[in-house]
Write a protein that holds these residues in place. Structure first.
Motif, PDB file in Angstrom:
ATOM      1  N   ASN A 132      17.830  -4.324  -3.043  1.00 36.75           N
ATOM      2  CA  ASN A 132      17.572  -2.928  -3.364  1.00 36.75           C
ATOM      3  C   ASN A 132      16.183  -2.455  -2.955  1.00 36.75           C
ATOM      4  OD1 ASN A 132      20.119  -2.522  -4.757  1.00 36.75           O
ATOM      5  ND2 ASN A 132      19.290  -3.961  -6.243  1.00 36.75           N
ATOM      6  N   ILE A 133      15.296  -3.380  -2.639  1.00 38.71           N
ATOM      7  CA  ILE A 133      13.915  -3.034  -2.314  1.00 38.71           C
ATOM      8  C   ILE A 133      13.600  -3.459  -0.880  1.00 38.71           C
ATOM      9  CG2 ILE A 133      11.480  -3.314  -2.949  1.00 38.71           C
ATOM     10  CD1 ILE A 133      13.221  -2.099  -5.191  1.00 38.71           C
ATOM     11  N   LYS A 134      13.294  -2.474  -0.042  1.00 39.96           N
ATOM     12  CA  LYS A 134      12.782  -2.748   1.299  1.00 39.96           C
ATOM     13  C   LYS A 134      11.355  -2.229   1.316  1.00 39.96           C
ATOM     14  CE  LYS A 134      13.532  -1.760   6.211  1.00 39.96           C
ATOM     15  NZ  LYS A 134      14.400  -1.063   7.197  1.00 39.96           N
ATOM     16  N   ALA A 135      10.449  -3.021   1.875  1.00 37.24           N
ATOM     17  CA  ALA A 135       9.044  -2.620   1.863  1.00 37.24           C
ATOM     18  C   ALA A 135       8.341  -3.058   3.136  1.00 37.24           C
ATOM     19  CB  ALA A 135       8.336  -3.220   0.649  1.00 37.24           C
ATOM     20  N   PHE A 136       7.292  -2.312   3.448  1.00 39.98           N
ATOM     21  CA  PHE A 136       6.387  -2.675   4.532  1.00 39.98           C
ATOM     22  C   PHE A 136       5.079  -3.093   3.885  1.00 39.98           C
ATOM     23  CE2 PHE A 136       9.109   0.687   6.360  1.00 39.98           C
ATOM     24  CZ  PHE A 136       9.718  -0.068   7.347  1.00 39.98           C
ATOM     25  N   ILE A 137       4.599  -4.245   4.264  1.00 39.18           N
ATOM     26  CA  ILE A 137       3.348  -4.751   3.708  1.00 39.18           C
ATOM     27  C   ILE A 137       2.346  -4.898   4.847  1.00 39.18           C
ATOM     28  CG2 ILE A 137       2.228  -6.620   2.421  1.00 39.18           C
ATOM     29  CD1 ILE A 137       5.101  -7.365   1.410  1.00 39.18           C
ATOM     30  N   ASN A 138       1.221  -4.211   4.695  1.00 38.77           N
ATOM     31  CA  ASN A 138       0.109  -4.376   5.633  1.00 38.77           C
ATOM     32  C   ASN A 138      -0.797  -5.461   5.073  1.00 38.77           C
ATOM     33  OD1 ASN A 138       0.386  -2.127   7.630  1.00 38.77           O
ATOM     34  ND2 ASN A 138       0.443  -0.940   5.740  1.00 38.77           N
ATOM     35  N   LEU A 139      -1.182  -6.386   5.928  1.00 41.05           N
ATOM     36  CA  LEU A 139      -2.052  -7.490   5.503  1.00 41.05           C
ATOM     37  C   LEU A 139      -3.294  -7.503   6.368  1.00 41.05           C
ATOM     38  CD1 LEU A 139      -2.604 -10.180   3.947  1.00 41.05           C
ATOM     39  CD2 LEU A 139      -1.252 -11.323   5.721  1.00 41.05           C
ATOM     40  N   GLU A 140      -4.444  -7.429   5.716  1.00 39.97           N
ATOM     41  CA  GLU A 140      -5.732  -7.546   6.401  1.00 39.97           C
ATOM     42  C   GLU A 140      -6.139  -9.018   6.312  1.00 39.97           C
ATOM     43  OE1 GLU A 140     -10.179  -5.565   6.112  1.00 39.97           O
ATOM     44  OE2 GLU A 140      -8.788  -5.335   4.453  1.00 39.97           O
ATOM     45  N   MET A 141      -6.197  -9.670   7.462  1.00 34.88           N
ATOM     46  CA  MET A 141      -6.374 -11.118   7.463  1.00 34.88           C
ATOM     47  C   MET A 141      -7.315 -11.545   8.571  1.00 34.88           C
ATOM     48  SD  MET A 141      -3.306 -13.879   7.978  1.00 34.88           S
ATOM     49  CE  MET A 141      -3.189 -13.648   9.733  1.00 34.88           C
ATOM     50  N   SER A 142      -8.109 -12.534   8.308  1.00 34.49           N
ATOM     51  CA  SER A 142      -8.983 -13.097   9.332  1.00 34.49           C
ATOM     52  C   SER A 142      -8.137 -13.851  10.362  1.00 34.49           C
ATOM     53  CB  SER A 142      -9.978 -14.066   8.691  1.00 34.49           C
ATOM     54  OG  SER A 142     -10.610 -14.854   9.679  1.00 34.49           O
ATOM     55  N   PRO A 143      -8.434 -13.681  11.652  1.00 29.93           N
ATOM     56  CA  PRO A 143      -7.681 -14.404  12.680  1.00 29.93           C
ATOM     57  C   PRO A 143      -7.707 -15.931  12.493  1.00 29.93           C
ATOM     58  CG  PRO A 143      -9.031 -12.709  13.687  1.00 29.93           C
ATOM     59  CD  PRO A 143      -9.413 -12.762  12.236  1.00 29.93           C
ATOM     60  N   LYS A 144      -8.736 -16.430  11.825  1.00 31.00           N
ATOM     61  CA  LYS A 144      -8.833 -17.876  11.584  1.00 31.00           C
ATOM     62  C   LYS A 144      -7.693 -18.397  10.713  1.00 31.00           C
ATOM     63  CE  LYS A 144     -13.028 -17.413  10.064  1.00 31.00           C
ATOM     64  NZ  LYS A 144     -14.305 -17.668   9.391  1.00 31.00           N
ATOM     65  N   LEU A 145      -7.068 -17.513   9.953  1.00 33.82           N
ATOM     66  CA  LEU A 145      -5.997 -17.934   9.045  1.00 33.82           C
ATOM     67  C   LEU A 145      -4.618 -17.951   9.697  1.00 33.82           C
ATOM     68  CD1 LEU A 145      -7.103 -16.078   5.790  1.00 33.82           C
ATOM     69  CD2 LEU A 145      -7.330 -18.503   6.319  1.00 33.82           C
ATOM     70  N   LYS A 146      -4.520 -17.477  10.936  1.00 31.97           N
ATOM     71  CA  LYS A 146      -3.211 -17.414  11.597  1.00 31.97           C
ATOM     72  C   LYS A 146      -2.491 -18.760  11.649  1.00 31.97           C
ATOM     73  CE  LYS A 146      -3.810 -13.357  14.535  1.00 31.97           C
ATOM     74  NZ  LYS A 146      -3.883 -12.876  15.928  1.00 31.97           N
ATOM     75  N   PRO A 147      -3.170 -19.882  11.967  1.00 27.94           N
ATOM     76  CA  PRO A 147      -2.443 -21.163  12.015  1.00 27.94           C
ATOM     77  C   PRO A 147      -1.791 -21.547  10.685  1.00 27.94           C
ATOM     78  CG  PRO A 147      -4.559 -21.365  13.122  1.00 27.94           C
ATOM     79  CD  PRO A 147      -4.556 -20.021  12.436  1.00 27.94           C
ATOM     80  N   LYS A 148      -2.365 -21.130   9.577  1.00 28.15           N
ATOM     81  CA  LYS A 148      -1.780 -21.403   8.265  1.00 28.15           C
ATOM     82  C   LYS A 148      -0.768 -20.318   7.878  1.00 28.15           C
ATOM     83  CE  LYS A 148      -3.061 -22.251   3.450  1.00 28.15           C
ATOM     84  NZ  LYS A 148      -4.129 -22.221   2.453  1.00 28.15           N
ATOM     85  N   PHE A 149      -1.061 -19.059   8.260  1.00 27.60           N
ATOM     86  CA  PHE A 149      -0.216 -17.930   7.874  1.00 27.60           C
ATOM     87  C   PHE A 149       1.132 -17.932   8.576  1.00 27.60           C
ATOM     88  CE2 PHE A 149       1.268 -13.609   8.837  1.00 27.60           C
ATOM     89  CZ  PHE A 149       1.576 -13.186   7.544  1.00 27.60           C
ATOM     90  N   TYR A 150       1.158 -18.163   9.882  1.00 28.58           N
ATOM     91  CA  TYR A 150       2.417 -18.077  10.639  1.00 28.58           C
ATOM     92  C   TYR A 150       3.499 -19.010  10.095  1.00 28.58           C
ATOM     93  CZ  TYR A 150       0.427 -14.953  14.210  1.00 28.58           C
ATOM     94  OH  TYR A 150      -0.115 -13.886  14.884  1.00 28.58           O
ATOM     95  N   PRO A 151       3.207 -20.281   9.826  1.00 31.41           N
ATOM     96  CA  PRO A 151       4.267 -21.127   9.230  1.00 31.41           C
ATOM     97  C   PRO A 151       4.682 -20.645   7.830  1.00 31.41           C
ATOM     98  CG  PRO A 151       2.497 -22.483  10.107  1.00 31.41           C
ATOM     99  CD  PRO A 151       2.024 -21.067  10.168  1.00 31.41           C
TER     100      PRO A 151
END
Length: 145
Positions: A62-81
């Motif tokens: 019932n809930i569809k949402a768009f989430i904007n995330l402000e993130m340091s590029p250094k965190l991409k290797p941990k964030f993507y998985p």
């Protein structure tokens, strides 16, 4: 790719279950010729898969949402998985602007959404927009122009 390939892609975007026989009739080729063209489009990575469109509301999402995330590029290797392993994430895009990620999610309840947002905040600040209605559903790329 020629006009026939583009027509095949256009038809398959609208109805991935269209039979080879019907595709062949639409592009005035034999069924084996159409099959060969589709195989080449798949091997070239133009056609990446086939799917069924479903109504999330009928499945209890019932809930569809768009989430904007402000993130340091250094965190991409941990964030993507992390984000790839989240089954309620429909799409995640690295974007320009104040936020670096735009994540589309579907949840049964706002409580579940809130828990996910809490997990996301490990990676940075978030801003969430809940969808009230959708005027245009995902419809593929218009190849007729």
């Amino acid at each position: 790719m020629d006009k026939i390939d583009l027509k095949l892609i256009d038809i398959l975007q609208k109805n991935a279950r269209c039979s080879l026989k019907n595709l062949a009739k639409e592009v005035f080729l034999s069924t084996p010729a159409v099959s060969s063209r589709i195989l080449k489009l798949e091997e070239a990575g133009v056609i990446t898969g086939y799917s069924a469109h479903v109504n999330p509301l009928k499945l209890g999402y019932n809930i569809k949402a768009f989430i904007n995330l402000e993130m340091s590029p250094k965190l991409k290797p941990k964030f993507y998985p992390f984000v790839a392993a989240c089954p309620n994430v429909i799409e995640c895009n690295c974007v320009t602007g104040n936020y670096s990620m735009l994540i589309t999610v579907a949840y049964h309840t706002t409580v579940e959404l809130d828990i996910f947002i809490g997990e996301l905040q490990e990676f940075g600040n978030t801003q969430t927009q809940i969808v009230f209605s959708t005027a245009v559903e995902n419809r593929g790329i218009d190849l007729s122009t």
